[in-house]
Design an enzyme around this catalytic site. Structure first.
Site, PDB file in Angstrom:
ATOM      1  N   HIS A 264      -0.627  -0.269  -9.819  1.00  0.00           N
ATOM      2  CA  HIS A 264      -1.368  -1.225  -8.982  1.00  0.00           C
ATOM      3  C   HIS A 264      -1.864  -2.419  -9.800  1.00  0.00           C
ATOM      4  O   HIS A 264      -3.061  -2.699  -9.848  1.00  0.00           O
ATOM      5  CB  HIS A 264      -2.544  -0.512  -8.277  1.00  0.00           C
ATOM      6  CG  HIS A 264      -2.902  -1.128  -6.969  1.00  0.00           C
ATOM      7  ND1 HIS A 264      -3.220  -0.400  -5.859  1.00  0.00           N
ATOM      8  CD2 HIS A 264      -2.980  -2.425  -6.576  1.00  0.00           C
ATOM      9  CE1 HIS A 264      -3.496  -1.219  -4.857  1.00  0.00           C
ATOM     10  NE2 HIS A 264      -3.361  -2.454  -5.258  1.00  0.00           N
TER      11      HIS A 264
ATOM     12  N   GLU B 138      -2.530   7.512  -4.937  1.00  0.00           N
ATOM     13  CA  GLU B 138      -2.855   6.882  -6.227  1.00  0.00           C
ATOM     14  C   GLU B 138      -4.320   7.002  -6.644  1.00  0.00           C
ATOM     15  O   GLU B 138      -4.631   6.925  -7.832  1.00  0.00           O
ATOM     16  CB  GLU B 138      -2.458   5.398  -6.217  1.00  0.00           C
ATOM     17  CG  GLU B 138      -3.322   4.523  -5.317  1.00  0.00           C
ATOM     18  CD  GLU B 138      -2.918   3.046  -5.361  1.00  0.00           C
ATOM     19  OE1 GLU B 138      -1.732   2.745  -5.231  1.00  0.00           O
ATOM     20  OE2 GLU B 138      -3.831   2.214  -5.503  1.00  0.00           O
TER      21      GLU B 138
ATOM     22  N   ASP C 128       4.370  -0.352  -7.059  1.00  0.00           N
ATOM     23  CA  ASP C 128       3.116  -0.729  -7.711  1.00  0.00           C
ATOM     24  C   ASP C 128       1.957   0.015  -7.051  1.00  0.00           C
ATOM     25  O   ASP C 128       0.811  -0.100  -7.480  1.00  0.00           O
ATOM     26  CB  ASP C 128       2.896  -2.249  -7.604  1.00  0.00           C
ATOM     27  CG  ASP C 128       1.708  -2.721  -8.438  1.00  0.00           C
ATOM     28  OD1 ASP C 128       1.613  -2.290  -9.610  1.00  0.00           O
ATOM     29  OD2 ASP C 128       0.876  -3.499  -7.925  1.00  0.00           O
TER      30      ASP C 128
ATOM     31  N   ARG D  24       0.861  -1.178   0.000  1.00  0.00           N
ATOM     32  CA  ARG D  24       0.000   0.000   0.000  1.00  0.00           C
ATOM     33  C   ARG D  24       0.901   1.232   0.000  1.00  0.00           C
ATOM     34  O   ARG D  24       1.908   1.280   0.712  1.00  0.00           O
ATOM     35  CB  ARG D  24      -0.919   0.041   1.225  1.00  0.00           C
ATOM     36  CG  ARG D  24      -2.116  -0.899   1.162  1.00  0.00           C
ATOM     37  CD  ARG D  24      -3.145  -0.485   0.095  1.00  0.00           C
ATOM     38  NE  ARG D  24      -4.283  -1.398   0.055  1.00  0.00           N
ATOM     39  CZ  ARG D  24      -4.368  -2.469  -0.748  1.00  0.00           C
ATOM     40  NH1 ARG D  24      -3.388  -2.765  -1.578  1.00  0.00           N
ATOM     41  NH2 ARG D  24      -5.442  -3.230  -0.735  1.00  0.00           N
TER      42      ARG D  24
HETATM   43  P1  NAD Z   1      -1.392 -11.143   5.006  1.00  0.00           P
HETATM   44  O1  NAD Z   1      -2.402 -10.667   5.991  1.00  0.00           O
HETATM   45  O2  NAD Z   1      -1.357 -12.577   4.624  1.00  0.00           O
HETATM   46  O3  NAD Z   1       0.078 -10.758   5.523  1.00  0.00           O
HETATM   47  C1  NAD Z   1       0.395  -9.536   6.104  1.00  0.00           C
HETATM   48  C2  NAD Z   1       1.554  -9.796   7.068  1.00  0.00           C
HETATM   49  O4  NAD Z   1       1.978  -8.530   7.586  1.00  0.00           O
HETATM   50  C3  NAD Z   1       1.160 -10.666   8.270  1.00  0.00           C
HETATM   51  O5  NAD Z   1       2.078 -11.738   8.417  1.00  0.00           O
HETATM   52  C4  NAD Z   1       1.218  -9.694   9.451  1.00  0.00           C
HETATM   53  O6  NAD Z   1       1.630 -10.319  10.669  1.00  0.00           O
HETATM   54  C5  NAD Z   1       2.267  -8.710   8.959  1.00  0.00           C
HETATM   55  N1  NAD Z   1       2.221  -7.433   9.676  1.00  0.00           N
HETATM   56  C6  NAD Z   1       1.149  -6.779  10.170  1.00  0.00           C
HETATM   57  N2  NAD Z   1       1.544  -5.650  10.781  1.00  0.00           N
HETATM   58  C7  NAD Z   1       2.893  -5.602  10.654  1.00  0.00           C
HETATM   59  C8  NAD Z   1       3.886  -4.692  11.097  1.00  0.00           C
HETATM   60  N3  NAD Z   1       3.545  -3.618  11.811  1.00  0.00           N
HETATM   61  N4  NAD Z   1       5.167  -4.948  10.792  1.00  0.00           N
HETATM   62  C9  NAD Z   1       5.509  -6.068  10.107  1.00  0.00           C
HETATM   63  N5  NAD Z   1       4.622  -6.978   9.671  1.00  0.00           N
HETATM   64  C10 NAD Z   1       3.327  -6.745   9.946  1.00  0.00           C
HETATM   65  O7  NAD Z   1      -1.577 -10.219   3.728  1.00  0.00           O
HETATM   66  P2  NAD Z   1      -1.096 -10.517   2.227  1.00  0.00           P
HETATM   67  O8  NAD Z   1      -2.170 -11.236   1.499  1.00  0.00           O
HETATM   68  O9  NAD Z   1       0.267 -11.064   2.251  1.00  0.00           O
HETATM   69  O10 NAD Z   1      -1.084  -9.026   1.635  1.00  0.00           O
HETATM   70  C11 NAD Z   1      -0.166  -8.057   2.103  1.00  0.00           C
HETATM   71  C12 NAD Z   1      -0.585  -6.700   1.575  1.00  0.00           C
HETATM   72  O11 NAD Z   1      -0.406  -6.661   0.158  1.00  0.00           O
HETATM   73  C13 NAD Z   1      -2.071  -6.369   1.759  1.00  0.00           C
HETATM   74  O12 NAD Z   1      -2.315  -5.794   3.029  1.00  0.00           O
HETATM   75  C14 NAD Z   1      -2.360  -5.405   0.653  1.00  0.00           C
HETATM   76  O13 NAD Z   1      -2.202  -4.094   1.157  1.00  0.00           O
HETATM   77  C15 NAD Z   1      -1.270  -5.681  -0.378  1.00  0.00           C
HETATM   78  N6  NAD Z   1      -1.790  -6.174  -1.664  1.00  0.00           N
HETATM   79  C16 NAD Z   1      -1.418  -5.542  -2.810  1.00  0.00           C
HETATM   80  C17 NAD Z   1      -1.886  -5.992  -4.053  1.00  0.00           C
HETATM   81  C18 NAD Z   1      -1.481  -5.361  -5.364  1.00  0.00           C
HETATM   82  O14 NAD Z   1      -2.173  -5.563  -6.378  1.00  0.00           O
HETATM   83  N7  NAD Z   1      -0.376  -4.617  -5.428  1.00  0.00           N
HETATM   84  C19 NAD Z   1      -2.755  -7.082  -4.082  1.00  0.00           C
HETATM   85  C20 NAD Z   1      -3.085  -7.731  -2.897  1.00  0.00           C
HETATM   86  C21 NAD Z   1      -2.613  -7.258  -1.679  1.00  0.00           C
END
Ligand code: NAD
Length: 326
Positions: free
Chosen positions: A293, A261, A256, A232
């Site tokens: 994105h 955005e 990305d 994000r």
């Molecule tokens: P997820 O919930 O499986 O993993 C997130 C991880 O971050 C977890 O292991 C959590 O413990 C950790 N976390 C939370 N707070 C934290 C902190 N303060 N410091 C360090 N780690 C921390 O989520 P995911 O499916 O792996 O997705 C991750 C992120 O990717 C989403 O939140 C979303 O914002 C982003 N995303 C982007 C796209 C894209 O098209 N670019 C698509 C999907 C998701």
């Protein structure tokens, strides 16, 4: 159920129509905000994406129209006022997992392109310029890669980088035993910042992670490090990153996602005046690569997004829980 879709693109319509068997879907190109919310009139549910504004005012208006469900067709839910939804008795569901490989592989694409400059080579060769001047990169083999957030996407990304023969360091508030077994070393965020040649962000945007990468964090990084953000935009203080690129503290930046955005990404603005000076400045650096994105944009991810969202809606309709309630 009657569902009003906001911020829809042709690929959303294609994938949802292909997998829909029981609901009445209406697709709007408009993004959701205080003005466009009226398009939801007569719908039982709305379906929204990452940049739709689902704040307290919008939720109050949805409740007034008897909309009972907000179905996010994405994983992140930082754009929804969950407390306002709870008070309005509107259920919020999301797609917690859809091909984490799609996003992880896109992060790797950004790394490889920034490093080996294939985007520049492509243009050069097409213009008959076969010079290799200024195209040199570095081996990923034995470099140190830092992963911040090792959930589904961070885990997939760490596995790919292990495959390149990289040393992978990680920081997460909940370390992942599968990754430890695979050879990933968990450490403090300070250590990840200080030791990594490449840092990739995969944690969600929360109050705690807002501007996680700011002046102080950048100061701790190796000179010339590569920073990748497919998570994000607001994880990064963009102005701090611009300064770090100007001073050459940061060697490469792959994005990305971008803090501001919404209203820019996902739209064709090629004939418009870009009014965002920070984004315009970022685009001038030769060592910055921005995609709008598109991490989720694979056949597999779009299929899973449509199927899970429609299942979430059907579960709500039948009074059962999908398990994807936020
Ligand atoms: P997820 O919930 O499986 O993993 C997130 C991880 O971050 C977890 O292991 C959590 O413990 C950790 N976390 C939370 N707070 C934290 C902190 N303060 N410091 C360090 N780690 C921390 O989520 P995911 O499916 O792996 O997705 C991750 C992120 O990717 C989403 O939140 C979303 O914002 C982003 N995303 C982007 C796209 C894209 O098209 N670019 C698509 C999907 C998701």
């Amino acid at each position: 159920m009657k569902i009003a879709f906001f911020s829809t693109k042709p690929y959303d319509k294609d994938f949802f129509e292909k997998h829909n068997h029981s609901h009445e879907l209406t697709f709007y190109e408009a993004s959701l905000n205080e003005n466009s919310v009226r398009l939801a009139e007569g719908s039982d549910a709305i379906c929204v994406f990452v940049n739709d504004k689902v704040n307290a005012t919008v939720i109050e208006k949805l409740a007034g129209m008897n909309v009972r469900l907000i179905a996010l067709r994405c994983a992140g839910f930082n754009n929804v006022d969950l407390e306002a939804a709870r008070q309005a008795n509107i259920v919020v569901v999301r797609v917690p997992a859809y091909s984490p490989h799609a996003v992880a592989e896109h992060a790797v694409a950004l790394i490889l392109t920034l490093n080996r400059k294939t985007h520049k080579a492509y243009n050069r060769v097409r213009e008959g310029n076969f010079s290799l001047e200024k195209l040199s990169g570095f081996d990923l083999f034995q470099k140190t890669v830092g992963v911040i957030g090792t959930g589904k996407i961070g885990e997939a990304f760490a596995h790919i980088m292990l495959g390149f023969g990289c040393k992978v360091l990680a920081f997460d508030i909940f370390p992942n035993q599968h990754l430890i077994d695979a050879g990933v070393q968990y450490t403090t965020i300070e250590d990840v910042l200080a030791q990594s040649d490449i840092i990739s962000l995969h944690c969600p945007l929360t109050d705690k992670t807002l501007h996680l990468i700011n002046d102080q964090a950048i100061a701790k990084m190796k000179n010339g490090a590569m920073l990748i953000n497919t998570s994000r935009g607001a994880l990064i203080d963009t102005q701090a990153v611009v300064e770090a690129l100007k001073s050459k503290k940061l060697g490469y930046l792959g994005l990305d996602v971008y803090e501001q955005e919404s209203n820019i990404f996902f739209n064709d603005l090629s004939e418009e005046i870009l009014v965002d000076d920070t984004l315009a400045r970022l685009m001038t650096f030769p060592n910055v690569l921005i995609t709008s994105h598109q991490g989720f944009l694979t056949e597999e991810a779009l299929t899973q997004i449509a199927v899970t969202t429609l299942n979430n809606i059907s579960a709500f309709e039948s009074g059962t829980k999908s398990g994807n309630e936020v």
